[in-house]
Design a protein around this motif. Structure first.
Motif, PDB file in Angstrom:
ATOM      1  N   ILE A   1       0.860  -1.184   0.000  1.00  0.00           N
ATOM      2  CA  ILE A   1       0.000   0.000   0.000  1.00  0.00           C
ATOM      3  C   ILE A   1       0.891   1.227   0.000  1.00  0.00           C
ATOM      4  CG2 ILE A   1      -1.764   1.329   1.204  1.00  0.00           C
ATOM      5  CD1 ILE A   1      -2.725  -1.306   2.466  1.00  0.00           C
ATOM      6  N   ILE A   2       0.673   2.070  -0.992  1.00  0.00           N
ATOM      7  CA  ILE A   2       1.362   3.353  -1.094  1.00  0.00           C
ATOM      8  C   ILE A   2       0.336   4.424  -0.742  1.00  0.00           C
ATOM      9  CG2 ILE A   2       2.545   4.988  -2.629  1.00  0.00           C
ATOM     10  CD1 ILE A   2       4.117   2.393  -2.326  1.00  0.00           C
ATOM     11  N   LEU A   3       0.651   5.261   0.220  1.00  0.00           N
ATOM     12  CA  LEU A   3      -0.207   6.378   0.605  1.00  0.00           C
ATOM     13  C   LEU A   3       0.448   7.655   0.118  1.00  0.00           C
ATOM     14  CD1 LEU A   3      -2.699   7.436   2.167  1.00  0.00           C
ATOM     15  CD2 LEU A   3      -1.218   7.561   4.184  1.00  0.00           C
ATOM     16  N   VAL A   4      -0.262   8.385  -0.731  1.00  0.00           N
ATOM     17  CA  VAL A   4       0.269   9.618  -1.292  1.00  0.00           C
ATOM     18  C   VAL A   4      -0.307  10.785  -0.500  1.00  0.00           C
ATOM     19  CG1 VAL A   4       0.515  11.007  -3.375  1.00  0.00           C
ATOM     20  CG2 VAL A   4       0.387   8.511  -3.560  1.00  0.00           C
ATOM     21  N   LEU A   5       0.579  11.524   0.177  1.00  0.00           N
ATOM     22  CA  LEU A   5       0.177  12.646   1.018  1.00  0.00           C
ATOM     23  C   LEU A   5       0.713  13.958   0.476  1.00  0.00           C
ATOM     24  CD1 LEU A   5       0.896  11.280   4.633  1.00  0.00           C
ATOM     25  CD2 LEU A   5      -1.280  11.329   3.404  1.00  0.00           C
ATOM     26  N   SER A   6       0.019  15.019   0.779  1.00  0.00           N
ATOM     27  CA  SER A   6       0.489  16.353   0.421  1.00  0.00           C
ATOM     28  C   SER A   6       1.648  16.745   1.335  1.00  0.00           C
ATOM     29  CB  SER A   6      -0.641  17.362   0.595  1.00  0.00           C
ATOM     30  OG  SER A   6      -0.140  18.679   0.465  1.00  0.00           O
ATOM     31  N   PRO A   7       2.653  17.396   0.787  1.00  0.00           N
ATOM     32  CA  PRO A   7       3.717  17.929   1.649  1.00  0.00           C
ATOM     33  C   PRO A   7       3.154  18.900   2.696  1.00  0.00           C
ATOM     34  CG  PRO A   7       4.431  17.948  -0.626  1.00  0.00           C
ATOM     35  CD  PRO A   7       2.963  17.595  -0.634  1.00  0.00           C
ATOM     36  N   GLN A   8       1.989  19.490   2.417  1.00  0.00           N
ATOM     37  CA  GLN A   8       1.348  20.420   3.361  1.00  0.00           C
ATOM     38  C   GLN A   8       0.787  19.700   4.585  1.00  0.00           C
ATOM     39  OE1 GLN A   8      -1.535  23.000   1.459  1.00  0.00           O
ATOM     40  NE2 GLN A   8      -0.407  22.886  -0.462  1.00  0.00           N
ATOM     41  N   ASP A   9       0.638  18.392   4.512  1.00  0.00           N
ATOM     42  CA  ASP A   9       0.059  17.631   5.613  1.00  0.00           C
ATOM     43  C   ASP A   9       1.149  16.978   6.464  1.00  0.00           C
ATOM     44  OD1 ASP A   9      -2.578  18.253   4.976  1.00  0.00           O
ATOM     45  OD2 ASP A   9      -2.737  16.587   3.569  1.00  0.00           O
ATOM     46  N   SER A  10       2.159  17.746   6.796  1.00  0.00           N
ATOM     47  CA  SER A  10       3.309  17.200   7.525  1.00  0.00           C
ATOM     48  C   SER A  10       2.921  16.594   8.870  1.00  0.00           C
ATOM     49  CB  SER A  10       4.372  18.285   7.715  1.00  0.00           C
ATOM     50  OG  SER A  10       3.823  19.375   8.441  1.00  0.00           O
ATOM     51  N   ALA A  11       1.841  17.050   9.456  1.00  0.00           N
ATOM     52  CA  ALA A  11       1.402  16.494  10.741  1.00  0.00           C
ATOM     53  C   ALA A  11       1.037  15.018  10.617  1.00  0.00           C
ATOM     54  CB  ALA A  11       0.212  17.288  11.272  1.00  0.00           C
ATOM     55  N   HIS A  12       0.648  14.581   9.433  1.00  0.00           N
ATOM     56  CA  HIS A  12       0.238  13.194   9.226  1.00  0.00           C
ATOM     57  C   HIS A  12       1.390  12.292   8.778  1.00  0.00           C
ATOM     58  CE1 HIS A  12      -3.922  14.304   9.774  1.00  0.00           C
ATOM     59  NE2 HIS A  12      -3.741  15.277   8.916  1.00  0.00           N
ATOM     60  N   TRP A  13       2.472  12.870   8.282  1.00  0.00           N
ATOM     61  CA  TRP A  13       3.564  12.080   7.722  1.00  0.00           C
ATOM     62  C   TRP A  13       4.156  11.107   8.725  1.00  0.00           C
ATOM     63  CZ3 TRP A  13       6.236  11.734   2.998  1.00  0.00           C
ATOM     64  CH2 TRP A  13       5.625  12.448   1.957  1.00  0.00           C
ATOM     65  N   ALA A  14       4.503  11.590   9.903  1.00  0.00           N
ATOM     66  CA  ALA A  14       5.161  10.725  10.888  1.00  0.00           C
ATOM     67  C   ALA A  14       4.239   9.580  11.305  1.00  0.00           C
ATOM     68  CB  ALA A  14       5.590  11.536  12.103  1.00  0.00           C
ATOM     69  N   GLU A  15       2.979   9.894  11.538  1.00  0.00           N
ATOM     70  CA  GLU A  15       2.022   8.862  11.959  1.00  0.00           C
ATOM     71  C   GLU A  15       1.912   7.750  10.919  1.00  0.00           C
ATOM     72  OE1 GLU A  15      -2.748   8.164  12.373  1.00  0.00           O
ATOM     73  OE2 GLU A  15      -2.025  10.231  12.293  1.00  0.00           O
ATOM     74  N   TYR A  16       1.686   8.117   9.674  1.00  0.00           N
ATOM     75  CA  TYR A  16       1.485   7.103   8.639  1.00  0.00           C
ATOM     76  C   TYR A  16       2.787   6.398   8.261  1.00  0.00           C
ATOM     77  CZ  TYR A  16      -3.339   8.507   8.209  1.00  0.00           C
ATOM     78  OH  TYR A  16      -4.662   8.759   8.481  1.00  0.00           O
ATOM     79  N   SER A  17       3.887   7.096   8.294  1.00  0.00           N
ATOM     80  CA  SER A  17       5.179   6.463   7.988  1.00  0.00           C
ATOM     81  C   SER A  17       5.533   5.395   9.007  1.00  0.00           C
ATOM     82  CB  SER A  17       6.284   7.520   7.937  1.00  0.00           C
ATOM     83  OG  SER A  17       6.070   8.402   6.864  1.00  0.00           O
ATOM     84  N   ALA A  18       5.037   5.538  10.226  1.00  0.00           N
ATOM     85  CA  ALA A  18       5.340   4.575  11.292  1.00  0.00           C
ATOM     86  C   ALA A  18       4.468   3.323  11.222  1.00  0.00           C
ATOM     87  CB  ALA A  18       5.167   5.251  12.656  1.00  0.00           C
ATOM     88  N   ARG A  19       3.430   3.338  10.411  1.00  0.00           N
ATOM     89  CA  ARG A  19       2.551   2.170  10.320  1.00  0.00           C
ATOM     90  C   ARG A  19       3.189   1.091   9.454  1.00  0.00           C
ATOM     91  NH1 ARG A  19      -3.658   4.294   9.552  1.00  0.00           N
ATOM     92  NH2 ARG A  19      -3.664   5.768  11.300  1.00  0.00           N
ATOM     93  N   PRO A  20       3.339  -0.114   9.989  1.00  0.00           N
ATOM     94  CA  PRO A  20       3.943  -1.201   9.208  1.00  0.00           C
ATOM     95  C   PRO A  20       3.136  -1.487   7.933  1.00  0.00           C
ATOM     96  CG  PRO A  20       3.681  -1.826  11.520  1.00  0.00           C
ATOM     97  CD  PRO A  20       2.963  -0.528  11.329  1.00  0.00           C
ATOM     98  N   GLY A  21       3.860  -1.710   6.847  1.00  0.00           N
ATOM     99  CA  GLY A  21       3.206  -2.067   5.591  1.00  0.00           C
ATOM    100  C   GLY A  21       2.612  -0.906   4.819  1.00  0.00           C
ATOM    101  N   LEU A  22       2.768   0.298   5.332  1.00  0.00           N
ATOM    102  CA  LEU A  22       2.234   1.484   4.654  1.00  0.00           C
ATOM    103  C   LEU A  22       3.418   2.336   4.227  1.00  0.00           C
ATOM    104  CD1 LEU A  22      -0.568   2.652   4.034  1.00  0.00           C
ATOM    105  CD2 LEU A  22      -0.411   3.928   6.154  1.00  0.00           C
ATOM    106  N   HIS A  23       3.515   2.614   2.942  1.00  0.00           N
ATOM    107  CA  HIS A  23       4.628   3.374   2.399  1.00  0.00           C
ATOM    108  C   HIS A  23       4.110   4.738   1.968  1.00  0.00           C
ATOM    109  CE1 HIS A  23       6.902  -0.337   2.489  1.00  0.00           C
ATOM    110  NE2 HIS A  23       5.780  -0.897   2.077  1.00  0.00           N
ATOM    111  N   VAL A  24       4.687   5.791   2.498  1.00  0.00           N
ATOM    112  CA  VAL A  24       4.208   7.152   2.264  1.00  0.00           C
ATOM    113  C   VAL A  24       5.116   7.854   1.267  1.00  0.00           C
ATOM    114  CG1 VAL A  24       3.663   9.357   3.369  1.00  0.00           C
ATOM    115  CG2 VAL A  24       3.269   7.225   4.605  1.00  0.00           C
ATOM    116  N   VAL A  25       4.486   8.524   0.285  1.00  0.00           N
ATOM    117  CA  VAL A  25       5.226   9.330  -0.681  1.00  0.00           C
ATOM    118  C   VAL A  25       4.547  10.691  -0.813  1.00  0.00           C
ATOM    119  CG1 VAL A  25       6.072   7.330  -1.961  1.00  0.00           C
ATOM    120  CG2 VAL A  25       3.994   8.455  -2.698  1.00  0.00           C
ATOM    121  N   ALA A  26       5.309  11.653  -1.266  1.00  0.00           N
ATOM    122  CA  ALA A  26       4.794  13.014  -1.451  1.00  0.00           C
ATOM    123  C   ALA A  26       3.997  13.113  -2.735  1.00  0.00           C
ATOM    124  CB  ALA A  26       5.944  14.021  -1.479  1.00  0.00           C
TER     125      ALA A  26
END
Length: 125
Positions: A49-74
C-alpha cells in the motif's frame, strides 16, 4: 500476480468547503482516509500500500510512515502527478495496481476483490 494499492490523500478538498481537507475529517469515529486504508489492509490480496500525502500535511507524515506495511510518498501539484509519484514508488515485482481516492471511504473488501478478479481478464477495470 502481486497487487498494490495506491491511495491518494494529497488533495485539498476545496469543494468540501473551508477547513480541514475531507480526507482528514472524521466519519463514524475515524478519519475518512483511514477507512480506505483499513479496507485495503484487510485484503490479503494486496501486497503493498502506497499512501500519497500532500507535503502540506506534515502532521500526518510521521504517523502514517510509522505504520507497518504502509509506504508514504509526497504527492504532486495535481492528481495526475500524485498518481505518477505513487507508481514510481512501487517495487518492480508489482503486476497490478489499484488506484483509490482516499477521500472515498465507502469501498468494501468485496469491491476490492471484484476489481482484482476483473484484472485477471482485462487490462484495466
Amino acid at each position: 500476480m502481486t497487487t498494490a494499492a495506491i491511495i491518494l490523500a494529497a488533495g485539498r478538498g476545496i469543494r468540501a468547503g473551508a477547513g480541514t481537507p475531507k480526507q482528514w475529517r472524521r466519519l463514524a469515529g475515524m478519519r475518512v482516509a483511514d477507512w480506505s486504508i483499513k479496507r485495503f489492509r484487510a485484503s490479503a490480496r494486496i501486497s503493498r500500500i502506497i499512501l500519497v500525502l500532500s507535503p502540506q500535511d506534515s502532521a500526518h507524515w510521521a504517523e502514517y510512515s510509522a505504520r507497518p506495511g504502509l509506504h508514504v510518498v509526497a504527492g504532486g501539484a495535481n492528481r495526475a502527478e500524485s498518481v505518477r509519484r505513487g507508481l514510481a514508488a512501487l517495487p518492480d515485482d508489482i503486476d497490478r495496481v489499484l488506484i483509490h481516492d482516499g477521500a472515498r471511504p465507502c469501498l468494501s473488501e468485496g469491491l476490492i476483490a471484484r476489481v482484482i478478479d476483473a484484472l485477471d481478464h482485462h487490462p484495466a477495470a
